[in-house]
Design a protein around this motif. Sequence first.
Motif, PDB file in Angstrom:
ATOM      1  N   LEU A 199     131.720 -75.103   7.017  1.00 19.21           N
ATOM      2  CA  LEU A 199     130.836 -74.352   7.902  1.00 19.21           C
ATOM      3  C   LEU A 199     130.989 -72.847   7.723  1.00 19.21           C
ATOM      4  CD1 LEU A 199     131.476 -76.394  11.177  1.00 19.21           C
ATOM      5  CD2 LEU A 199     129.529 -76.616   9.622  1.00 19.21           C
ATOM      6  N   GLU A 200     129.875 -72.131   7.891  1.00 17.79           N
ATOM      7  CA  GLU A 200     129.929 -70.680   7.975  1.00 17.79           C
ATOM      8  C   GLU A 200     130.435 -70.314   9.368  1.00 17.79           C
ATOM      9  OE1 GLU A 200     129.414 -68.708   5.477  1.00 17.79           O
ATOM     10  OE2 GLU A 200     128.703 -70.265   4.110  1.00 17.79           O
ATOM     11  N   SER A 201     131.039 -69.148   9.492  1.00 18.87           N
ATOM     12  CA  SER A 201     131.577 -68.744  10.789  1.00 18.87           C
ATOM     13  C   SER A 201     130.488 -68.687  11.859  1.00 18.87           C
ATOM     14  CB  SER A 201     132.273 -67.386  10.677  1.00 18.87           C
ATOM     15  OG  SER A 201     131.369 -66.385  10.226  1.00 18.87           O
ATOM     16  N   GLU A 202     129.268 -68.309  11.446  1.00 18.55           N
ATOM     17  CA  GLU A 202     128.166 -68.217  12.405  1.00 18.55           C
ATOM     18  C   GLU A 202     127.862 -69.561  13.059  1.00 18.55           C
ATOM     19  OE1 GLU A 202     128.191 -67.034   9.399  1.00 18.55           O
ATOM     20  OE2 GLU A 202     127.563 -64.911   9.398  1.00 18.55           O
ATOM     21  N   ALA A 203     128.145 -70.654  12.343  1.00 23.60           N
ATOM     22  CA  ALA A 203     127.864 -71.983  12.883  1.00 23.60           C
ATOM     23  C   ALA A 203     128.794 -72.328  14.039  1.00 23.60           C
ATOM     24  CB  ALA A 203     128.001 -73.027  11.780  1.00 23.60           C
ATOM     25  N   LEU A 204     129.896 -71.585  14.173  1.00 21.26           N
ATOM     26  CA  LEU A 204     130.861 -71.845  15.239  1.00 21.26           C
ATOM     27  C   LEU A 204     130.703 -70.895  16.423  1.00 21.26           C
ATOM     28  CD1 LEU A 204     133.889 -72.367  12.875  1.00 21.26           C
ATOM     29  CD2 LEU A 204     133.037 -74.102  14.427  1.00 21.26           C
ATOM     30  N   TRP A 205     130.006 -69.783  16.215  1.00 18.06           N
ATOM     31  CA  TRP A 205     129.903 -68.780  17.268  1.00 18.06           C
ATOM     32  C   TRP A 205     129.265 -69.334  18.540  1.00 18.06           C
ATOM     33  CZ3 TRP A 205     127.795 -63.842  14.326  1.00 18.06           C
ATOM     34  CH2 TRP A 205     128.782 -63.412  13.428  1.00 18.06           C
ATOM     35  N   LYS A 206     128.052 -69.854  18.414  1.00 17.37           N
ATOM     36  CA  LYS A 206     127.331 -70.322  19.607  1.00 17.37           C
ATOM     37  C   LYS A 206     128.069 -71.462  20.303  1.00 17.37           C
ATOM     38  CE  LYS A 206     122.872 -71.941  21.343  1.00 17.37           C
ATOM     39  NZ  LYS A 206     121.458 -72.284  20.985  1.00 17.37           N
ATOM     40  N   PRO A 207     128.535 -72.497  19.573  1.00 18.49           N
ATOM     41  CA  PRO A 207     129.277 -73.561  20.246  1.00 18.49           C
ATOM     42  C   PRO A 207     130.509 -73.039  20.996  1.00 18.49           C
ATOM     43  CG  PRO A 207     128.614 -74.290  18.074  1.00 18.49           C
ATOM     44  CD  PRO A 207     128.279 -72.838  18.155  1.00 18.49           C
ATOM     45  N   LEU A 208     131.276 -72.136  20.377  1.00 18.77           N
ATOM     46  CA  LEU A 208     132.451 -71.592  21.047  1.00 18.77           C
ATOM     47  C   LEU A 208     132.066 -70.775  22.272  1.00 18.77           C
ATOM     48  CD1 LEU A 208     134.727 -70.535  18.038  1.00 18.77           C
ATOM     49  CD2 LEU A 208     135.308 -72.180  19.827  1.00 18.77           C
ATOM     50  N   LYS A 209     131.029 -69.960  22.127  1.00 18.10           N
ATOM     51  CA  LYS A 209     130.585 -69.134  23.252  1.00 18.10           C
ATOM     52  C   LYS A 209     130.098 -70.003  24.402  1.00 18.10           C
ATOM     53  CE  LYS A 209     127.498 -65.320  24.483  1.00 18.10           C
ATOM     54  NZ  LYS A 209     126.479 -64.352  23.979  1.00 18.10           N
ATOM     55  N   THR A 210     129.389 -71.082  24.083  1.00 18.16           N
ATOM     56  CA  THR A 210     128.852 -71.960  25.122  1.00 18.16           C
ATOM     57  C   THR A 210     129.965 -72.736  25.819  1.00 18.16           C
ATOM     58  OG1 THR A 210     126.779 -72.200  23.891  1.00 18.16           O
ATOM     59  CG2 THR A 210     127.240 -73.837  25.596  1.00 18.16           C
ATOM     60  N   VAL A 211     130.841 -73.341  25.031  1.00 16.44           N
ATOM     61  CA  VAL A 211     131.898 -74.183  25.593  1.00 16.44           C
ATOM     62  C   VAL A 211     132.868 -73.354  26.434  1.00 16.44           C
ATOM     63  CG1 VAL A 211     133.884 -75.618  25.009  1.00 16.44           C
ATOM     64  CG2 VAL A 211     131.714 -75.961  23.819  1.00 16.44           C
ATOM     65  N   THR A 212     133.139 -72.118  26.003  1.00 18.73           N
ATOM     66  CA  THR A 212     134.083 -71.266  26.742  1.00 18.73           C
ATOM     67  C   THR A 212     133.381 -70.442  27.822  1.00 18.73           C
ATOM     68  OG1 THR A 212     133.879 -69.439  25.158  1.00 18.73           O
ATOM     69  CG2 THR A 212     135.586 -71.092  24.731  1.00 18.73           C
ATOM     70  N   GLU A 213     132.110 -70.724  28.056  1.00 15.73           N
ATOM     71  CA  GLU A 213     131.341 -70.062  29.112  1.00 15.73           C
ATOM     72  C   GLU A 213     131.381 -68.542  28.981  1.00 15.73           C
ATOM     73  OE1 GLU A 213     133.046 -71.713  32.675  1.00 15.73           O
ATOM     74  OE2 GLU A 213     132.009 -73.634  32.414  1.00 15.73           O
ATOM     75  N   GLY A 214     131.223 -68.088  27.727  1.00 19.94           N
ATOM     76  CA  GLY A 214     131.177 -66.656  27.466  1.00 19.94           C
ATOM     77  C   GLY A 214     132.528 -65.977  27.442  1.00 19.94           C
ATOM     78  N   GLN A 226     134.383 -59.985  28.494  1.00 22.89           N
ATOM     79  CA  GLN A 226     135.238 -59.229  29.411  1.00 22.89           C
ATOM     80  C   GLN A 226     136.255 -60.115  30.124  1.00 22.89           C
ATOM     81  OE1 GLN A 226     134.951 -55.788  29.564  1.00 22.89           O
ATOM     82  NE2 GLN A 226     133.601 -56.231  27.824  1.00 22.89           N
ATOM     83  N   HIS A 227     136.284 -61.395  29.778  1.00 19.55           N
ATOM     84  CA  HIS A 227     137.191 -62.295  30.476  1.00 19.55           C
ATOM     85  C   HIS A 227     137.653 -63.402  29.546  1.00 19.55           C
ATOM     86  CE1 HIS A 227     133.279 -64.338  30.737  1.00 19.55           C
ATOM     87  NE2 HIS A 227     133.970 -65.456  30.834  1.00 19.55           N
ATOM     88  N   TYR A 228     138.744 -64.048  29.931  1.00 23.62           N
ATOM     89  CA  TYR A 228     139.220 -65.233  29.241  1.00 23.62           C
ATOM     90  C   TYR A 228     138.586 -66.463  29.892  1.00 23.62           C
ATOM     91  CZ  TYR A 228     142.938 -62.623  26.812  1.00 23.62           C
ATOM     92  OH  TYR A 228     143.639 -61.769  26.014  1.00 23.62           O
ATOM     93  N   PHE A 229     138.542 -67.536  29.143  1.00 19.86           N
ATOM     94  CA  PHE A 229     137.933 -68.788  29.604  1.00 19.86           C
ATOM     95  C   PHE A 229     138.750 -69.379  30.754  1.00 19.86           C
ATOM     96  CE2 PHE A 229     137.440 -73.526  28.466  1.00 19.86           C
ATOM     97  CZ  PHE A 229     136.381 -73.687  29.352  1.00 19.86           C
ATOM     98  N   ASP A 230     138.082 -69.629  31.878  1.00 18.92           N
ATOM     99  CA  ASP A 230     138.743 -70.252  33.028  1.00 18.92           C
ATOM    100  C   ASP A 230     138.562 -71.761  32.918  1.00 18.92           C
ATOM    101  OD1 ASP A 230     140.038 -70.813  35.365  1.00 18.92           O
ATOM    102  OD2 ASP A 230     138.441 -70.079  36.683  1.00 18.92           O
ATOM    103  N   LEU A 231     139.397 -72.387  32.096  1.00 14.91           N
ATOM    104  CA  LEU A 231     139.275 -73.819  31.862  1.00 14.91           C
ATOM    105  C   LEU A 231     139.423 -74.605  33.158  1.00 14.91           C
ATOM    106  CD1 LEU A 231     140.754 -75.713  28.841  1.00 14.91           C
ATOM    107  CD2 LEU A 231     140.887 -76.706  31.119  1.00 14.91           C
ATOM    108  N   LYS A 232     140.310 -74.150  34.052  1.00 15.97           N
ATOM    109  CA  LYS A 232     140.535 -74.867  35.302  1.00 15.97           C
ATOM    110  C   LYS A 232     139.325 -74.814  36.232  1.00 15.97           C
ATOM    111  CE  LYS A 232     145.578 -74.760  35.666  1.00 15.97           C
ATOM    112  NZ  LYS A 232     146.740 -74.294  36.468  1.00 15.97           N
ATOM    113  N   GLY A 233     138.436 -73.879  35.996  1.00 15.78           N
ATOM    114  CA  GLY A 233     137.239 -73.798  36.810  1.00 15.78           C
ATOM    115  C   GLY A 233     136.014 -74.368  36.124  1.00 15.78           C
ATOM    116  N   SER A 234     136.225 -75.033  34.981  1.00 11.71           N
ATOM    117  CA  SER A 234     135.113 -75.594  34.199  1.00 11.71           C
ATOM    118  C   SER A 234     135.099 -77.115  34.304  1.00 11.71           C
ATOM    119  CB  SER A 234     135.264 -75.189  32.728  1.00 11.71           C
ATOM    120  OG  SER A 234     136.262 -75.994  32.094  1.00 11.71           O
ATOM    121  N   PRO A 235     133.999 -77.745  33.900  1.00  8.46           N
ATOM    122  CA  PRO A 235     133.939 -79.220  33.903  1.00  8.46           C
ATOM    123  C   PRO A 235     134.999 -79.864  33.016  1.00  8.46           C
ATOM    124  CG  PRO A 235     131.734 -78.286  33.690  1.00  8.46           C
ATOM    125  CD  PRO A 235     132.697 -77.142  33.536  1.00  8.46           C
ATOM    126  N   LEU A 236     135.494 -79.135  32.022  1.00  4.35           N
ATOM    127  CA  LEU A 236     136.510 -79.704  31.128  1.00  4.35           C
ATOM    128  C   LEU A 236     137.789 -80.035  31.880  1.00  4.35           C
ATOM    129  CD1 LEU A 236     136.210 -77.490  27.903  1.00  4.35           C
ATOM    130  CD2 LEU A 236     134.989 -79.587  28.497  1.00  4.35           C
TER     131      LEU A 236
END
Length: 300
Positions: A77-92, A172-182
């Motif tokens: 995969l190109e790095s661009e193929a991972l950007w959107k999935p990572l951004k979406t899963v980590t809620e920005g 501007q923030h780290y992923f709040d996994l504890k506050g996510s559906p995950l």
Amino acid sequence: MAGVGIAETRKGSTLCYRGFDMASMLMRVRNPQCVPKREGYWFIPSSYRGPDGRSHSAQRKHGEFFAVCGDVDVGNLESEALWKPLKTVTEGGRWFLYSTKSTTQEDKRWRFVVPLARPILGSHYKACATALYDALAGFGIQCDYSAARAAQISYLPNKGQHYEWASLESAQHYFDLKGSPLWDIACDAVSEKKAAPSYRPQDPRSHVSGKGDYSTLDIVAWFKSHGHYLEHLERNVHAVRCPFDHEINTTGDCVVFEADGSWPGFDCKHSTCQGRNIRDVLALWGDADAFCSQEWRAER
């Protein structure tokens, strides 16, 4: 927790491992080390640094994890193929992505690090990492699930033949996994595991035709007999040649784990071995019984 070189271990010592935090990660992805993989800096995203810090059980019991790490070794995969999935899963949230030492233009492999807004306990790390990998799978991203183990080391950026990196620096923030559906998914998985009846998950005899008790299998002698043994790496881990591809013999890409009361383990990073485990090697060679010290008895 961090160390240098795959062989570094503090087992039997009173010395703790080095510390590590996310503050230096951006500098490291921008200015990677350039050393042989086996000599590279590595880390476990846990604050527990005791002498037994490379033990999965110790990290599950004592660890407090400030990030989730993952590997994507298939798909070129190109790095661009991972950007959107990572951004979406980590809620920005903030994340770091960098290519591994073995990456080439024709075979791109990636490691990602997702810092967490709130730490998670070692008892929940594997379930949380698995939930994140599953979420990325929904975007067609195939992660290596062995990276979800609590004491699995992740190499820090190390420049090889081809190196790329990316980071959501605008976050501007780290992923709040504890506050996510995950988090709910992970907690459910942990609860189900605790409630499950006791059984031997690695002994599904209905799928094995041999008579040996494979918890007594001398996997080192077995691989040596087939000419596939390479070298001892650390503790119970040994580098081997992949039984399924005789042309691949890169040290560290394929390893076996000596039995520790359950069956020995087999872990190969090659794309052709996705999903394969020790049972596949048993079926391929068919002579493991000769390297077991005991026969299997149903009453056990």
